[in-house]
Design a protein around this motif. Structure first.
Motif, PDB file in Angstrom:
ATOM      1  N   VAL A 184      -0.156   6.317  -3.827  1.00 58.76           N
ATOM      2  CA  VAL A 184      -0.005   4.930  -3.372  1.00 58.76           C
ATOM      3  C   VAL A 184       0.356   4.900  -1.893  1.00 58.76           C
ATOM      4  O   VAL A 184      -0.201   4.117  -1.111  1.00 58.76           O
ATOM      5  N   GLY A 185       1.292   5.774  -1.498  1.00 59.43           N
ATOM      6  CA  GLY A 185       1.699   5.818  -0.098  1.00 59.43           C
ATOM      7  C   GLY A 185       0.540   6.159   0.824  1.00 59.43           C
ATOM      8  O   GLY A 185       0.396   5.587   1.916  1.00 59.43           O
ATOM      9  N   TYR A 186      -0.299   7.101   0.384  1.00 58.76           N
ATOM     10  CA  TYR A 186      -1.458   7.484   1.196  1.00 58.76           C
ATOM     11  C   TYR A 186      -2.446   6.319   1.306  1.00 58.76           C
ATOM     12  O   TYR A 186      -3.005   6.055   2.378  1.00 58.76           O
ATOM     13  N   GLY A 228       3.796   5.435  12.057  1.00 57.51           N
ATOM     14  CA  GLY A 228       2.610   5.490  11.208  1.00 57.51           C
ATOM     15  C   GLY A 228       2.868   5.918   9.777  1.00 57.51           C
ATOM     16  O   GLY A 228       1.981   5.866   8.939  1.00 57.51           O
ATOM     17  N   GLY A 229       4.091   6.358   9.491  1.00 54.81           N
ATOM     18  CA  GLY A 229       4.432   6.682   8.109  1.00 54.81           C
ATOM     19  C   GLY A 229       4.904   8.103   7.895  1.00 54.81           C
ATOM     20  O   GLY A 229       4.397   9.040   8.529  1.00 54.81           O
ATOM     21  N   ARG A 230       5.883   8.256   7.009  1.00 49.69           N
ATOM     22  CA  ARG A 230       6.365   9.573   6.592  1.00 49.69           C
ATOM     23  C   ARG A 230       7.244   9.395   5.360  1.00 49.69           C
ATOM     24  O   ARG A 230       7.805   8.314   5.127  1.00 49.69           O
ATOM     25  N   PRO A 232       3.968   7.064   3.679  1.00 52.66           N
ATOM     26  CA  PRO A 232       5.175   6.230   3.677  1.00 52.66           C
ATOM     27  C   PRO A 232       5.711   6.012   2.250  1.00 52.66           C
ATOM     28  O   PRO A 232       5.456   4.995   1.615  1.00 52.66           O
ATOM     29  N   VAL A 233       6.445   7.007   1.761  1.00 52.23           N
ATOM     30  CA  VAL A 233       6.996   6.966   0.403  1.00 52.23           C
ATOM     31  C   VAL A 233       8.500   7.181   0.467  1.00 52.23           C
ATOM     32  O   VAL A 233       8.982   8.048   1.206  1.00 52.23           O
ATOM     33  N   ILE A 234       9.237   6.407  -0.307  1.00 56.10           N
ATOM     34  CA  ILE A 234      10.667   6.652  -0.484  1.00 56.10           C
ATOM     35  C   ILE A 234      10.852   7.237  -1.877  1.00 56.10           C
ATOM     36  O   ILE A 234      10.636   6.556  -2.883  1.00 56.10           O
ATOM     37  N   ALA A 249       2.946  14.501   0.250  1.00 58.81           N
ATOM     38  CA  ALA A 249       3.482  13.370   1.015  1.00 58.81           C
ATOM     39  C   ALA A 249       3.918  13.813   2.408  1.00 58.81           C
ATOM     40  O   ALA A 249       3.723  13.092   3.399  1.00 58.81           O
ATOM     41  N   ALA A 250       4.501  15.014   2.487  1.00 55.48           N
ATOM     42  CA  ALA A 250       4.966  15.520   3.779  1.00 55.48           C
ATOM     43  C   ALA A 250       3.803  15.897   4.690  1.00 55.48           C
ATOM     44  O   ALA A 250       3.790  15.555   5.883  1.00 55.48           O
TER      45      ALA A 250
END
Length: 395
Positions: free
Chosen positions: A157-159, A265-267, A203-205, A197-198
């Motif tokens: 989902v984050g991707y 941009g997300g991480r 952008p995932v918590i 994710a890394a």
């Protein structure tokens, strides 16, 4: 030749805002950046989750539903973190996130419809109780029993959100938020999800509820390292350990994690919320077979997130004993009314056994539906179809 020896390294500190008595841990810091109305809403939502757990646990014991899972001791984690997320953020849960649904708009009717698998349940009664489905209302994917599967889903989902943001730069930025217990962090899904994710800067918590037990296995037997936060560091992910019984710490940590997750941009970010599972793992468990009552009582009285927030409210003259009694009675009364109504509602049509897998029933599924209908019409006394919407005609 210097080996890194885990036991010689300092433990990861725990972020706190409130002390046990409801005052600020650091008197020199600013008050939490929240309104009194927000905090009162949080408190009432925590009470609602707690009372729901109590009533439904007893209902299961009475044989009125097959299964239930409580979240006592973890109400601050779910309500506080959900309050810090934005409405359009996408959530994947495990099965102890009732507070997330409560904070984000689930009604008592929504809860009861799922628990009693009636026709108002979005899942149409095809999932176990407590496995809520709230994509439209809550922005959360349906809960699944299989442990850890929601973690790689969150990475995906984050991707997808990252790709969407690149193609639609004027849209509000969104994150994926993933909840799981420390036991689920032993699944391979956890490690694969964090690594992807890394490396893809998703952008995932990742929100780990470290409540001390994976069913009957204590954390002392689950891992030798410094909790779950230390694992994410190995994947190059920013991490924070948080006191999960302190709703202000949970809220502030989640809000900051969201800001960081969208930065540049997300991480990914990982939050490890430290708490304690006060109740049994589920209605199928007797936790006193593997832990003492005194241990549970100590956590229930000293580190109770509801009691802690109540003390803060009372210090601010926002709450008192009369308000507590009246609010609990009102919530309980409304809950019992919805429970009674949900029990009387019909189940989803029998055809829903076959639908929603494909856009149209396959030839094989249609053949099975026809055969089931033939058997039920031939032996009507063997099947209780009156409790389903449309009866046998609904098949």
């Amino acid at each position: 030749m210097d080996f890194l020896e885990p036991l010689t390294l300092p433990r990861i500190p725990t972020y706190r805002v409130m002390s046990d008595d409801g005052s600020l841990e650091d008197p020199n810091r600013a008050e939490p950046d929240v309104t009194n109305e927000q905090v009162l809403t949080w408190y009432k939502n925590m009470l609602t989750v707690n009372i729901l757990d109590s009533i439904m646990f007893e209902a299961q014991r009475q044989g009125r539903l097959s299964f239930y899972m409580v979240s006592a001791g973890e109400e601050g984690i779910t309500v506080g973190s959900a309050a810090a997320l934005e409405r359009d953020d996408i959530i994947t849960c495990q099965y102890r996130e009732t507070g997330v649904y409560q904070q984000r708009g689930f009604t008592l009717k929504d809860f009861m419809s799922q628990l009693f698998s009636n026709r108002h349940d979005p899942g149409k009664g095809r999932n176990m109780p407590v496995h809520y489905s709230g994509r439209e209302k809550v922005g959360a994917h349906a809960v699944a029993s299989t442990l850890g599967t929601q973690i790689p889903h969150a990475t995906g989902v984050g991707y997808a959100l990252k790709m969407h943001a690149k193609e639609n730069p004027t849209d509000p930025p969104r994150v994926a938020a993933c909840y799981f217990g420390e036991g689920a962090a032993s699944e391979g899904d956890f490690h694969g999800a964090l690594n992807v994710a890394a490396t893809r800067d998703c952008p995932v918590i990742f929100m780990c509820r470290n409540n001390g037990f994976a069913i009957s296995t204590p954390t002392t037997e689950q891992y030798r390292g410094d909790g779950i936060a230390s694992r994410s560091i190995g994947y190059g992910i920013d991490s924070l350990r948080v006191d999960g019984t302190d709703i202000f710490a949970v809220y502030e940590a989640t809000r900051e994690a969201r800001r960081r997750a969208l930065e540049g941009g997300g991480r990914p970010i990982l939050l490890e919320f430290m708490s304690y599972r006060v109740q049994h793992h589920s209605t199928s468990d007797d936790s006193f077979a593997y832990r003492t009552r005194s241990e549970v009582e100590n956590w229930k009285t000293r580190y109770n997130p509801i009691t802690r927030l109540r003390k803060w409210l009372e210090k601010k003259n926002l709450w008192d004993e009369i308000m507590e009694k009246n609010t609990r009675n009102e919530i309980r009364r409304a809950m019992l009314q919805e429970l009674t109504a949900a029990e009387k509602e019909k189940k989803a049509p029998l055809k829903s056994i076959f639908t929603d897998v494909y856009a149209e029933l396959t030839e094989e599924a249609e053949s099975q539906r026809q055969e089931l209908r033939r058997i039920m019409l031939k032996y009507p006394e063997e099947y209780d179809t009156d409790n389903y919407e449309g009866g046998i005609k609904g098949l």
